[in-house]
Every structure is written in structure tokens, then in C-alpha cells.
Design an enzyme around this catalytic site. Structure first.
Site, mmCIF file in Angstrom:
data_model
loop_
_atom_site.group_PDB
_atom_site.id
_atom_site.type_symbol
_atom_site.label_atom_id
_atom_site.label_comp_id
_atom_site.label_asym_id
_atom_site.label_seq_id
_atom_site.Cartn_x
_atom_site.Cartn_y
_atom_site.Cartn_z
ATOM 1 C CB CYS A 321 -0.931 -0.011 1.206
ATOM 2 S SG CYS A 321 -2.096 -1.395 1.206
ATOM 3 C CB ALA A 322 3.462 2.035 -2.481
ATOM 4 C CB ALA A 323 0.157 6.077 -2.901
ATOM 5 N N PRO A 324 1.258 7.516 -0.146
ATOM 6 C CG PRO A 324 1.618 9.427 1.176
ATOM 7 C CD PRO A 324 0.937 8.083 1.189
ATOM 8 N N GLY A 325 4.033 7.295 -0.543
ATOM 9 C CA GLY A 325 5.353 6.870 -0.975
ATOM 10 C C GLY A 325 6.534 7.241 -0.124
ATOM 11 N N GLY A 326 6.324 7.763 1.082
ATOM 12 C CA GLY A 326 7.466 8.131 1.915
ATOM 13 C C GLY A 326 8.396 6.965 2.186
ATOM 14 C CE LYS A 327 6.369 3.449 7.230
ATOM 15 N NZ LYS A 327 5.368 4.537 7.251
ATOM 16 C CG ASP A 391 2.989 2.085 5.903
ATOM 17 O OD1 ASP A 391 2.917 1.879 7.128
ATOM 18 O OD2 ASP A 391 3.007 3.225 5.408
ATOM 19 C CB CYS A 444 1.264 6.034 11.143
ATOM 20 S SG CYS A 444 -0.266 6.364 10.243
#
Length: 506
Positions: A321-327, A391, A444
């Protein structure tokens, strides 16, 4: 371990577009379904330039009122850093002109800082401020039927007087002017009367606040007002943490947030390089460091979650669940140009932004974006990997210091729905893990039902996985008894975050 540079920066909100005609919202309703009508007749059409200028109205208050309206009724985020400069004074004044029908003088840097402070603080303390406003109105019906813009102006005035300790009669005078020009003279008179009452009770140390007494429900309601959080959150944290620690957590959430910058190793920037540049700069955003991709805003807690993944050059990693992509981008930078991060997300627009940012940070060669629902993708794709990061979508209860609006957008009912979704996504992600590979589940959130409980339930459903303790990847102070990573906002002065490593044994 993450190499992140703590830095206090001023943020501007990223908000949705507002209509091009001046607007006025009707009286509030409990479900916030608000009708919209034109504020004044005879205004020029959007294709013509407006020239109505009012130099007597305080620019930071006009901008703050409009931004608060957009956040509360337009679904905008209060604390997202806008890297492309949309939070500039000129842009903000354009919103004021289109919404209220007039401009003030342009905002300077001090005005912009005040807008950030007032908007974030007013949102954090909304329940507390509304209690005071309601207590000082003639009757409860006056407060409940108050026009949204008038309420925002009062919230600003109350916040400035009670929390910022600004000169009270200057605050009264400026907010009265705003109400008269933006609404009508009678609205200004109401603001004048209510704010003057506030000044009087504050000077007499007699603010009408609830007492912490009675049974647990009554105490939870009092704490929710005193520390400005929803009652259900107070009851939940009191249950899991105890009252004293729940109060400390709410105090942390109400404090001014601090932010960290991550140096972009993919562009050859080290932590020391970044420190050297920052020492000679006053404003990170205007200097273009973010826009040029030399660094990015990332909390240390999120960086430590990436450390749990432990990306190594040459590895193929699936980010579910990548976006918005910080990790995603941090993992990509740690691959040093060798390997691949397959970034899956259901939101096509957010994936596009991730792709653009990867190009900006020069990691696009190792980032592969995939637009898909993870649950469907896992059923139909033969893709397997030795490292899979989930994530997961979560309540965000660990980031309420930065996301000041989030506390008002979450409901207790959301928690059950989120837990079901997290279970579904965990099951799907597990099918992408190759034999001997590792599944990293992160959130988070600070809520045990989204963290430990979800992992324990997963292990019951999937005995082929076992816990891989994270003590090799993060400092021991962040390792729980079960071997999970957990950052505690009160204990560590970081955002709350969680991560577990689960190894597939079969």
C-alpha cells in the site's frame, strides 16, 4: 537505523480548489451538510479581475478564516507540506478574494507563520474553544445556529487570546473588522460582545471550564473538553494507558509539531551535506531543497519502520500500500540503484505523484508502480518476493500531533472497519512472500487493536509464519516484549508507529 535530521519547519496546508465565485456557507447543521450560495450580488464574473481591496482587515486572520473553512467543509488537510508553493501569500489571498469577495494587503513571512500557527492551533483546540464560545453565548441555540464563517472568526479570536496570549483588545478589534467586512455589521457586533466577555473572564481567571469529577464517563467528557479530543479517544486511551498517560498523550498531540528531513542519498546528499546547507538557510521550502529532491520530510518513526524492512542493494521488495510513498522512496534510496521496489496502490492519482517524486529524487530506475487493489492483485499475480512491506491503512492515531484535523475525522466505528481491512490486506500480502521470506506489517497507529492484535490474529490464521524480533534493526528502546518495533509519542517524542517482521517458514 534511519538517518534523519530533526528540524522545525513552518508548514502550509495543501487544500482543495475552491469555486471561483465568492461563497458564503449557510447555518451549520449537525451533519455538516452545508448549502452554498453567493455571498454578495453584483460581483464580477470569474473571468474578470477583482479589485476590491480592504487594507483595514488583518491579512493573516482573513486567510486563516478561509483556510479553516476549506479544511472543515472541503476535506482539505491542515498539515500537509505543500512543496510546490501553493501556500504562498499570493495564492492564499486569491482564495480570500474568491471566497469573501475582497483582498487585504499581501501576506509577509510573519503573516504566513501566524496563519500556520493559528490554523493548526485552532483545529487542535476546536472542542475546547467551542466549549468556551458556547458558554459565553447568550444561550446554546445561538451557538448551535451560528454561521460557519462567524464561528471560525470567533475560534480564531478565542485561540489568539487564550492560547497565544495576544494583546486582547487588538484581537477583539481586528476580528470585529473581519466579521463586519466578510459578513455584516451585526456579525461584528456579536464578535465584539463575545470576545469582550472572554477578555473579562480570562483577566479574572474564571474561564468556564468543566471540572474533572464524577464517574468515568463524566471524567472522560471533561478531559475531552480540557484537552480537546473526541470523547471516544479519551475513553480508549484511558482504558489502555491509564488516565495520567492518556493526558500526557493528548498534551503531546496538542503541542507544536516538529518535523525531520531525510537526506536523499540517491542524489549523493549526506546528512552532513544537508546540515551544512541548512545552516546557511532560513527557509527550506523557498530555498528549493524539497523541490529539487535533495531531501524530503519524513518523521524518524517512519524511517525506523524502513529500518525494520532493512532494504539491501539488489533486493526486489514489494510495497503493498505504497502511496503517497514516503517509505517507498526511502527504501528505493537504500537500494543504491540496484534492485527494485514494486509499489502497489489502489489510488491511481497518488501513484502518479509517487512516480513523479521518484523521478525528482532520482530513484525512478528502481521504483515500479502498479495500480491495483492488493487483494485482487495477490489472487491473480505470480509475483513473489523475499521482502514484502504492508504499510497498512490505519486510524493514524500516532500522528495526531502533525495531522491536527484527523482527530475530528475519525469515529469509533472506523476502528472496526479498519481492523477488518487490515486482516484482509495481511492475508493478501502474505501470499506474495516467498518461502523463507519476510512480511513486514506496519502502521502509524498506537492502538493495540491495530498493531499487536492484528499480528496475533494473523499468526493464528497463518501458522506458516513466525515472529522475527526486530532488535537487530532498531535501538532496543523501540523494541517491545513481543519483538515488535513501537515508537511511543510520549516516551520517544516521535510520531507513534508500529512494525512487525514475520518470517514465512514454509
Amino acid at each position: 537505523m534511519a538517518h534523519l535530521l530533526p528540524l522545525r519547519v513552518f508548514l502550509s496546508s495543501q487544500t482543495q480548489e475552491t469555486p471561483s465565485k465568492p461563497l458564503k456557507l449557510s447555518k451549520r447543521s449537525n451533519n455538516h451538510k452545508t448549502s452554498i450560495s453567493t455571498a454578495k450580488k453584483g460581483l464580477l464574473s470569474p473571468s474578470h479581475k477583482m479589485h476590491k481591496l480592504n487594507l483595514e482587515v488583518s491579512p493573516h486572520r482573513a486567510v486563516s478564516a478561509v483556510r479553516l473553512m476549506r479544511i472543515e467543509f472541503g476535506g482539505a488537510f491542515a498539515d500537509l507540506l505543500n512543496e510546490k508553493g501553493k501556500g504562498s501569500g499570493d495564492n492564499e489571498m486569491g482564495y480570500v478574494e474568491r471566497t469573501l469577495g475582497f483582498r487585504t494587503r499581501d501576506l509577509d513571512d510573519r503573516d504566513l507563520r501566524l496563519v500556520t500557527d493559528i490554523v493548526g492551533g485552532t483545529i487542535r483546540w476546536r472542542r475546547y474553544l467551542d466549549h468556551l464560545i458556547g458558554s459565553l453565548c447568550h444561550d446554546e441555540s445561538m451557538f448551535r445556529s451560528m454561521e460557519p464563517l462567524l464561528l471560525q472568526i470567533l475560534r480564531i479570536g478565542f485561540y489568539e487570546i487564550v492560547k497565544l496570549n495576544m494583546p486582547p483588545y487588538a484581537v477583539v478589534d481586528e476580528n470585529v473588522k473581519l466579521a463586519k467586512v466578510a459578513l455584516r455589521p451585526g456579525a461584528g457586533n456579536m464578535v465584539n460582545g463575545i470576545l469582550r466577555k472572554l477578555v473579562l473572564v480570562k483577566e479574572n481567571n474564571s474561564l468556564p471550564l468543566p471540572k474533572l469529577e464524577g464517574d468515568s464517563r463524566a471524567q472522560a467528557r471533561a478531559l475531552a473538553t480540557l484537552y480537546s479530543h473526541p470523547v471516544w479517544m479519551v475513553r480508549r486511551w484511558t482504558k489502555y494507558l491509564g488516565q495520567e498517560e492518556a493526558i500526557q498523550l493528548m498534551m503531546w498531540n496538542n503541542s507544536d509539531p516538529s518535523f525531520s528531513l531525510r537526506a536523499n542519498a540517491a542524489k549523493g546528499i549526506t546528512r552532513d551535506d544537508l546540515v551544512m546547507q541548512l545552516n546557511s538557510l532560513k527557509n527550506v521550502i523557498r530555498a528549493g531543497l524539497l523541490k529539487e529532491g535533495l531531501c524530503s520530510v519524513q518523521d524518524e518513526s517512519a524511517g525506523l519502520a524502513v529500518s525494520v524492512v532493512d532494504p539491501q542493494p539488489g533486493e526486489d521488495i514489494i510495497d503493498c500500500c505504497a502511496a503517497p510513498g514516503g517509505k517507498t522512496l526511502y527504501m528505493a534510496s537504500r537500494l543504491r540503484g540496484k534492485g527494485k521496489v514494486h509499489a502497489i496502490d489502489i489510488n491511481k492519482g497518488r501513484l502518479r505523484i509517487l512516480k513523479e517524486t521518484a523521478k525528482l529524487q532520482k530513484v525512478d530506475g528502481v521504483v515500479d508502480t502498479i495500480h491495483a487493489d492488493l487483494r485482487t492483485f495477490a489472487e491473480n499475480s505470480p509475483m513473489k518476493s523475499g521482502k514484502v512491506l504492508l504499510d497498512a491503512p490505519c486510524s493514524g492515531l500516532g500522528v495526531l500531533s502533525k495531522r491536527s484535523d484527523l482527530r475530528w475525522n475519525r469515529r469509533l466505528e472506523d476502528m472496526e472497519q479498519l481492523k477488518n481491512l487490515q486482516d484482509e490486506l495481511l492475508d493478501a500480502a502474505s501470499t506474495l512472500v516467498s518461502s523463507g521470506g519476510v512480511l513486514i506489517y506496519s502502521t502509524c497507529s498506537i492502538d493495540p487493536e491495530e498493531n499487536n492484535d492484528r499480528v496475533e490474529a494473523f499468526l493464528v490464521r497463518h501458522p506458516e509464519f513466525r515472529i522475527d524480533p526486530v532488535n537487530r534493526y532498531v535501538p532496543s528502546d523501540f523494541v517491545t516484549k513481543q519483538g515488535f518495533y513501537f515508537s511511543d509519542p510520549v516516551k520517544h517524542s516521535l510520531d507513534g508507529a508500529f512494525a512487525a517482521r514475520l518470517v514465512r517458514t514454509l
